[in-house]
Write an enzyme that holds these catalytic residues in place. Structure first.
Site, PDB file in Angstrom:
ATOM      1  N   HIS A  75     -37.203   6.997  36.326  1.00 28.78           N
ATOM      2  CA  HIS A  75     -35.850   6.851  36.481  1.00 28.78           C
ATOM      3  C   HIS A  75     -35.145   6.566  35.294  1.00 28.78           C
ATOM      4  O   HIS A  75     -34.049   5.960  34.949  1.00 28.78           O
ATOM      5  CB  HIS A  75     -35.264   5.838  37.574  1.00 28.78           C
ATOM      6  CG  HIS A  75     -35.653   6.187  38.853  1.00 28.78           C
ATOM      7  ND1 HIS A  75     -34.740   7.016  39.376  1.00 28.78           N
ATOM      8  CD2 HIS A  75     -36.573   5.870  39.573  1.00 28.78           C
ATOM      9  CE1 HIS A  75     -35.292   7.202  40.619  1.00 28.78           C
ATOM     10  NE2 HIS A  75     -36.508   6.404  40.761  1.00 28.78           N
ATOM     11  N   ASN A 148     -32.578   6.914  46.648  1.00 34.38           N
ATOM     12  CA  ASN A 148     -32.360   8.380  45.984  1.00 34.38           C
ATOM     13  C   ASN A 148     -31.495   9.156  46.780  1.00 34.38           C
ATOM     14  O   ASN A 148     -30.772   8.820  47.793  1.00 34.38           O
ATOM     15  CB  ASN A 148     -33.956   8.843  46.204  1.00 34.38           C
ATOM     16  CG  ASN A 148     -34.759   8.454  45.243  1.00 34.38           C
ATOM     17  OD1 ASN A 148     -34.546   7.694  44.381  1.00 34.38           O
ATOM     18  ND2 ASN A 148     -36.021   8.238  45.655  1.00 34.38           N
ATOM     19  N   HIS A 339     -32.785  -3.841  41.809  1.00 32.87           N
ATOM     20  CA  HIS A 339     -34.070  -4.446  42.691  1.00 32.87           C
ATOM     21  C   HIS A 339     -34.028  -4.328  44.069  1.00 32.87           C
ATOM     22  O   HIS A 339     -33.054  -5.075  44.500  1.00 32.87           O
ATOM     23  CB  HIS A 339     -34.373  -5.694  41.901  1.00 32.87           C
ATOM     24  CG  HIS A 339     -35.749  -6.454  42.502  1.00 32.87           C
ATOM     25  ND1 HIS A 339     -36.361  -5.875  43.445  1.00 32.87           N
ATOM     26  CD2 HIS A 339     -36.520  -7.421  41.948  1.00 32.87           C
ATOM     27  CE1 HIS A 339     -37.536  -6.499  43.652  1.00 32.87           C
ATOM     28  NE2 HIS A 339     -37.730  -7.372  42.716  1.00 32.87           N
ATOM     29  N   TYR A 362     -40.757  -4.018  41.240  1.00 32.61           N
ATOM     30  CA  TYR A 362     -39.385  -3.866  40.483  1.00 32.61           C
ATOM     31  C   TYR A 362     -39.355  -5.244  39.834  1.00 32.61           C
ATOM     32  O   TYR A 362     -38.717  -5.402  38.466  1.00 32.61           O
ATOM     33  CB  TYR A 362     -38.308  -3.909  41.391  1.00 32.61           C
ATOM     34  CG  TYR A 362     -38.127  -2.362  41.763  1.00 32.61           C
ATOM     35  CD1 TYR A 362     -36.856  -1.718  41.272  1.00 32.61           C
ATOM     36  CD2 TYR A 362     -39.017  -1.497  42.460  1.00 32.61           C
ATOM     37  CE1 TYR A 362     -36.675  -0.391  41.519  1.00 32.61           C
ATOM     38  CE2 TYR A 362     -38.723  -0.401  42.628  1.00 32.61           C
ATOM     39  CZ  TYR A 362     -37.629   0.432  42.224  1.00 32.61           C
ATOM     40  OH  TYR A 362     -37.408   1.618  42.631  1.00 32.61           O
TER      41      TYR A 362
END
Length: 677
Positions: A75, A148, A339, A362
């Site tokens: 990402h 996503n 997160h 994360y």
């Protein structure tokens, strides 16, 4: 189209406290020392050696040397904007989360869109999964919905995530290819990890080449919990539904756009918001009672599975509007730390093994990439007050007062104090857990092809064609014949027909496995069933000297009236005069513009266009036709359509009837005409 005035944004006000306006200010060092000369290093004589004591030079260069933080491993290429979220009606029956209670309260949000595979320098129109991550700055703290644009994922357990990303990234021996899955290691991983079957169908669909950020769906991917005040829990899946519908590019178009404008998606979002527009999504939830956890033929905790909307309807509960661009992409978009572990009371986790590993990873990556005190950055700070005994660490800028920084204590009356659950203190849902410690995939996670087949069954004929072409392109780039054959058998588990078509194209044998027997389809999965809208589409108007002024003016006015962005193109970026004193100054020339940048074109022509202009108009028409887009032309341009062999084709419209404007707007709303040949 009427533009709504922008409302004050609490997050904007908070960020503003840390903002600095350098306009018309004296140049200083970071210590506030005024700089008299910023163009020459301090030297021993005009041509002498530079002196190490030059603190101005040392500060400037040492800061420059450290201006980039490590980019995200995945990402990395991202772009974002601010906005607000509002719930339509109280969800108190499901959750005690405050931001889902009162329709009159707007919660500030930041949404970061991203690509999974490519580096920060990758083009935005490549085939890739897109990140869709929202940070809600709620009155109870930050809630991050990190998902996503696809509702499922490649793997079931996060321990395999490094393997997936190693496989999808450029191959280590030659660092090729960038931001692409069309290579051996990726498809070798897919062929040898059967749980990828469902995801491979999605990534080979047009969902991975979106038309814009504004026409992407978003999904939380995982199963979460909603918990109400009474402590009752429901399982939930989160969905973001774009008000403009889901629309994508076509493959040839996306490849060319990567060269024409590698910033195509971010430019689109920036331009719309700068023009006073908004990008709008509705938040939907799928809800299951705990007693229904095992009622389906799939496991609801399996991230390679979705909940079919026909079985578990999506309930629309709120709306998100993006309406403010960032001031500084690095300080905001690049440093934001999203997160999935950032939750508020009323939202909780499940035992999804992919989610559970993300909760660790994360935190770990944000501390490495942004720093120990990444939560202190303005973009990451909550709006509500926050107090704890965490201290020190790199880049700490909060000045904590007092003697005490531990718990429990008597010197400060044991403060900061714990908060009773009845007054808002967070309590994890008391889920009952048991079992033997073991490393094993649950039996309920072992069906890999049923939902992949469900997806394929749900596709329209043109979507199936695009999937077959995508597989043929990607696997055609794979050098290993063994991997190609393995993948054909993998695809064959979904559809014998699809695998056979691809096998013929890439030179291997047809599949030797039985296909899934699932015959069910889901209307919600097809992009053929989308909203029809012209709002914020972009139309290019091509003209040259002597164009039909009144007719062109009517077209331009109608487009703008219906909320379409209009750009004028001609041979040069100088005023072009038409009949009846109508004139336009072009926004771009045929050289700086491109047919790829427009959802449609209207070719106004001119009195006697020169050969260059005629050639460019023909080029624009060909490209638009090849990409299935609607085309409008003036009556004088009709002979050019005949020359190109497309006169009378579907959505190729000539402005020679009273109904032209209505017909053209209807065609524009349809956007693509895949049945056109």
């Amino acid at each position: 189209m009427e533009r709504k005035p922008k409302k004050p944004n609490r997050k904007a006000e908070q960020v503003e406290r840390y903002s600095r306006n350098n306009y018309n200010k004296p140049l200083t060092t970071n210590q506030g020392i005024k700089i008299s000369n910023d163009e020459n290093t301090l030297k021993a004589g005009e041509r002498g050696p530079s002196l190490l004591e030059d603190f101005v030079m040392r500060e400037k260069l040492s800061h420059f040397d450290r201006e980039r933080i490590p980019e995200r491993v995945v990402h990395a290429r991202g772009y974002g904007a601010y906005g607000t979220f509002r719930v339509y009606e109280s969800q108190a029956a499901l959750t005690k989360a405050h931001f889902l209670q009162d329709p009159s309260i707007e919660t500030p949000v930041f949404l970061r869109f991203s690509e999974v595979a490519g580096s920060k320098g990758a083009a935005e129109t490549v085939r890739d999964v897109r990140g869709f991550a929202v940070k809600f700055y709620t009155d109870e703290g930050n809630f991050d919905l990190v998902g996503n644009n696809i509702p499922v994922f490649f793997i079931q357990d996060g321990i395999k995530f490094p393997d997936l990303i190693h496989a999808v990234k450029p191959e280590p021996n030659n660092e090729i290819p960038q931001a692409a899955t069309a290579h051996d290691t990726f498809w070798d991983f897919m062929a040898n990890n059967k749980e990828s079957a469902h995801m491979m169908m999605w990534i080979m669909s047009d969902r991975t080449i979106p038309r814009s950020f504004r026409t992407m769906e978003g999904f939380g991917v995982h199963t979460f919990r909603l918990v109400n005040e009474a402590g009752k829990s429901h399982f939930v899946k989160f969905h973001w539904k774009p008000k403009l519908g889901v629309h994508s590019l076509v493959w040839n178009e996306s490849q060319k756009l990567g060269g024409i404008d590698p910033d195509f998606h971010r430019r689109d979002l920036w331009d719309v918001i700068e023009a006073g527009g908004e990008a709008i999504w509705e938040l939907g939830i799928q809800v299951l009672d705990e007693k229904d956890e095992f009622k389906f033929d799939f496991d609801i905790l399996d991230s390679t599975k979705l909940w079919p909307e026909e079985d578990v309807p999506v309930r629309i509960i709120g709306e998100m509007r993006l309406n403010r661009n960032v001031e500084n992409v690095f300080a905001e978009t690049e440093q934001i730390a999203l997160h999935p572990g950032n939750i508020v009371s009323g939202i909780d986790f499940t035992d999804d093994p992919l989610l559970q590993t993300r909760l660790f990873s994360y935190t770990d990556t944000q501390m490495y990439r942004v720093g120990t005190n990444h939560q202190e950055l303005p973009i990451n700070q909550p709006l509500c007050p926050f107090h704890n005994n965490q201290r020190d660490g790199a880049m700490r800028y909060t000045v904590d007062k007092g003697q005490v920084h531990y718990h429990k204590n008597s010197l400060w009356n044991n403060t900061p104090f714990e908060v009773d659950p009845s007054k808002g203190g967070f309590v994890s849902y008391p889920e009952k857990v048991n079992g033997v410690k073991i490393r094993k995939t649950a039996k309920s996670f072992l069906d890999h092809y049923s939902q992949a087949r469900l997806f394929y069954n749900s596709m329209s004929s043109w979507e199936r064609d695009h999937i077959a072409n995508a597989f043929s392109f990607e696997l055609g780039k794979v050098k290993s014949k063994s991997v190609r054959q393995q993948m054909i058998n993998h695809i064959g588990g979904v559809s014998t027909e699809l695998a056979t078509v691809v096998a013929k194209q890439i030179g291997v044998q047809p599949p030797s496995v039985a296909e899934s027997k699932v015959r069910k389809a889901s209307k919600a999965l097809s992009m053929a069933n989308q909203n029809k809208s012209v709002e914020w589409l972009k139309v290019g108007i091509l003209l040259s000297e002597g164009f039909d002024g009144p007719a062109t003016k009517r077209v331009v006015e109608r487009l703008k009236q219906d909320g379409v962005r209009v750009e004028i193109l001609s041979e040069k970026q100088a005023e072009v005069r038409g009949t009846d004193d109508v004139s336009y100054t072009p926004d771009a020339s045929f050289l700086t513009g491109s047919p790829l940048l427009y959802d449609s074109i209207y070719v106004a022509g001119g009195r006697r266009p020169d050969s260059y202009s005629i050639g460019q108009m023909a080029h624009f028409i060909r490209e638009q036709f090849m990409h299935y887009k609607p085309i409008g032309v003036s009556a004088k341009v009709k002979p050019l359509l005949k020359e190109l062999g497309i006169e009378g084709k579907e959505a190729v419209l000539v402005n020679e009837h009273d109904s032209f404007l209505d017909d053209y707007m209807n065609a524009l709303a349809e956007q693509r005409f895949f049945q056109r040949v």
